[in-house]
Design a protein around this motif. Structure first.
Motif, PDB file in Angstrom:
ATOM      1  N   HIS A 108      -9.846  -0.363  -1.478  1.00  0.00           N
ATOM      2  CA  HIS A 108      -8.800   0.346  -0.750  1.00  0.00           C
ATOM      3  C   HIS A 108      -8.053   1.276  -1.707  1.00  0.00           C
ATOM      4  N   PHE A 109      -7.563   2.393  -1.180  1.00  0.00           N
ATOM      5  CA  PHE A 109      -7.004   3.449  -2.022  1.00  0.00           C
ATOM      6  C   PHE A 109      -5.857   2.966  -2.889  1.00  0.00           C
ATOM      7  N   LEU A 165      -6.514  -4.454 -17.139  1.00  0.00           N
ATOM      8  CA  LEU A 165      -5.734  -4.267 -15.924  1.00  0.00           C
ATOM      9  C   LEU A 165      -6.477  -4.881 -14.752  1.00  0.00           C
ATOM     10  N   ILE A 166      -5.729  -5.387 -13.784  1.00  0.00           N
ATOM     11  CA  ILE A 166      -6.318  -5.733 -12.496  1.00  0.00           C
ATOM     12  C   ILE A 166      -5.869  -4.670 -11.513  1.00  0.00           C
ATOM     13  N   ASP A 167      -6.838  -3.890 -11.052  1.00  0.00           N
ATOM     14  CA  ASP A 167      -6.697  -2.773 -10.125  1.00  0.00           C
ATOM     15  C   ASP A 167      -6.178  -1.511 -10.812  1.00  0.00           C
ATOM     16  N   CYS A 168      -6.357  -0.405 -10.087  1.00  0.00           N
ATOM     17  CA  CYS A 168      -6.074   0.918 -10.661  1.00  0.00           C
ATOM     18  C   CYS A 168      -5.667   1.838  -9.516  1.00  0.00           C
ATOM     19  N   SER A 170       0.801  -1.223   0.000  1.00  0.00           N
ATOM     20  CA  SER A 170       0.000   0.000   0.000  1.00  0.00           C
ATOM     21  C   SER A 170       0.835   1.275   0.000  1.00  0.00           C
ATOM     22  N   MET A 171       2.074   1.222   0.478  1.00  0.00           N
ATOM     23  CA  MET A 171       2.917   2.414   0.520  1.00  0.00           C
ATOM     24  C   MET A 171       3.961   2.446  -0.582  1.00  0.00           C
ATOM     25  N   GLY A 172       4.149   1.315  -1.259  1.00  0.00           N
ATOM     26  CA  GLY A 172       5.171   1.267  -2.291  1.00  0.00           C
ATOM     27  C   GLY A 172       6.574   1.309  -1.711  1.00  0.00           C
ATOM     28  N   VAL A 173       7.562   1.200  -2.585  1.00  0.00           N
ATOM     29  CA  VAL A 173       8.977   1.235  -2.193  1.00  0.00           C
ATOM     30  C   VAL A 173       9.717   2.107  -3.204  1.00  0.00           C
ATOM     31  N   PRO A 174      10.488   3.128  -2.734  1.00  0.00           N
ATOM     32  CA  PRO A 174      10.826   3.416  -1.346  1.00  0.00           C
ATOM     33  C   PRO A 174       9.690   4.099  -0.586  1.00  0.00           C
ATOM     34  N   GLY A 195      -6.267   5.384  -8.655  1.00  0.00           N
ATOM     35  CA  GLY A 195      -6.069   5.901 -10.005  1.00  0.00           C
ATOM     36  C   GLY A 195      -7.347   6.031 -10.813  1.00  0.00           C
ATOM     37  N   LEU A 196      -8.483   5.617 -10.247  1.00  0.00           N
ATOM     38  CA  LEU A 196      -9.740   5.697 -10.998  1.00  0.00           C
ATOM     39  C   LEU A 196     -10.100   7.132 -11.356  1.00  0.00           C
ATOM     40  N   VAL A 197      -9.772   8.077 -10.482  1.00  0.00           N
ATOM     41  CA  VAL A 197     -10.067   9.484 -10.766  1.00  0.00           C
ATOM     42  C   VAL A 197      -9.284   9.946 -11.994  1.00  0.00           C
ATOM     43  N   GLU A 198      -8.015   9.568 -12.060  1.00  0.00           N
ATOM     44  CA  GLU A 198      -7.182   9.933 -13.208  1.00  0.00           C
ATOM     45  C   GLU A 198      -7.659   9.227 -14.485  1.00  0.00           C
ATOM     46  N   TRP A 199      -8.046   7.961 -14.340  1.00  0.00           N
ATOM     47  CA  TRP A 199      -8.559   7.228 -15.497  1.00  0.00           C
ATOM     48  C   TRP A 199      -9.848   7.858 -16.016  1.00  0.00           C
TER      49      TRP A 199
END
Length: 263
Positions: free
Chosen positions: A82-83, A54-57, A12-16, A88-92
């Protein structure tokens, strides 16, 4: 042939992580490194009959589209609201508005209800279709089922069964504590993509939301998939390290392509 391409393999936070200077995060943000750089989890499915799926956005959707040299997609499957999976749905939706088209998204009815409650304006540009019942897309029969997501509630896993040949695979990015019934679709797969945030997570079980690698390996012995890729990884996983995984298990990396070739 269908291709599966990993565009994001992070949790959920990504790396880094912005706050962190650990060895993994430092390597991920270094100019001459970056093997551990992980955007939020997302996979791309390419098939002649169904186009780009795609699976998820998640919130990294724009960066992932640029990395894939994509300007549009044909449809998106959503696992939960979950966010890090819908940010990314808003951007899509905005991209669809500029392109003068309607985006096509599929998700279980309860997931759609959560999304519409949070972002009611998305319906202007994205057509949401409930897929609680199995659906067909290209060469695949797609079914989803609710899975435990620990302290974070629930998610859905997706199973893909080829319509004419013997090949089945599953995408299950966010799960822990699966019941026997929830595990049934995971037996005897050709390919399993499974979320594992840590190699060994030492936090109290009731505070957790995703399996760790050691727990997953025990379950994989029962499920017996032919091939496994781990995704949804935190900064605990260092891709430079040899974890001694069995040959049919590996960590996914951004850009990795897998051919889904039925027998």
């Amino acid at each position: 042939m269908t291709k599966l391409i990993f565009r994001g393999t992070g949790d959920s936070m990504g790396v880094p992580r912005v706050y962190c200077d650990c060895e993994v995060c430092s390597e991920a943000r270094s100019a001459d490194g970056g093997i551990n750089r992980r955007l939020r989890s997302l996979v791309q499915i390419e098939e002649t009959g169904s186009g780009t799926t795609l699976i998820d956005c998640g919130p990294d959707w724009g960066k992932q589209m640029e990395a894939a040299s994509l300007r549009t997609v044909d449809q998106i499957l959503l696992t939960h609201a979950h966010f890090d999976h819908i940010g990314g749905l808003v951007e899509w939706a905005d991209a669809c508005r500029w392109l003068g088209k309607s985006g096509q998204a599929f998700a279980p009815a309860e997931v759609i209800a959560e999304i519409n409650e949070r972002f009611p304006w998305l319906q202007r540009q994205i057509h949401f279709t409930a897929n609680d019942e199995p659906m067909e897309l290209g060469s695949w029969r797609i079914s989803c089922w609710r899975v435990n997501h620990g302290k974070n509630g629930y998610s859905y896993a997706y199973r893909f069964d080829h319509l004419s040949k013997a090949y089945s695979w599953v995408y299950c990015s966010d799960a822990i504590g699966l019941t026997e019934d929830q595990q049934k679709p995971l037996y005897g797969l050709d390919l399993l993509v499974l979320g594992t945030s840590f190699y060994k997570e030492n936090f109290a079980y009731e505070t957790r939301s995703v399996y760790d690698v050691t727990e997953a390996m025990d379950l994989i012995k029962l499920w017996k998939p032919r091939q496994v890729y781990f995704t949804h990884m935190s900064h605990d996983i260092d891709l430079r390290r040899d974890y001694g995984l069995p040959s049919h298990l590996r960590f996914a990396e951004a850009g990795l392509e897998i051919g889904l070739e039925p027998i």
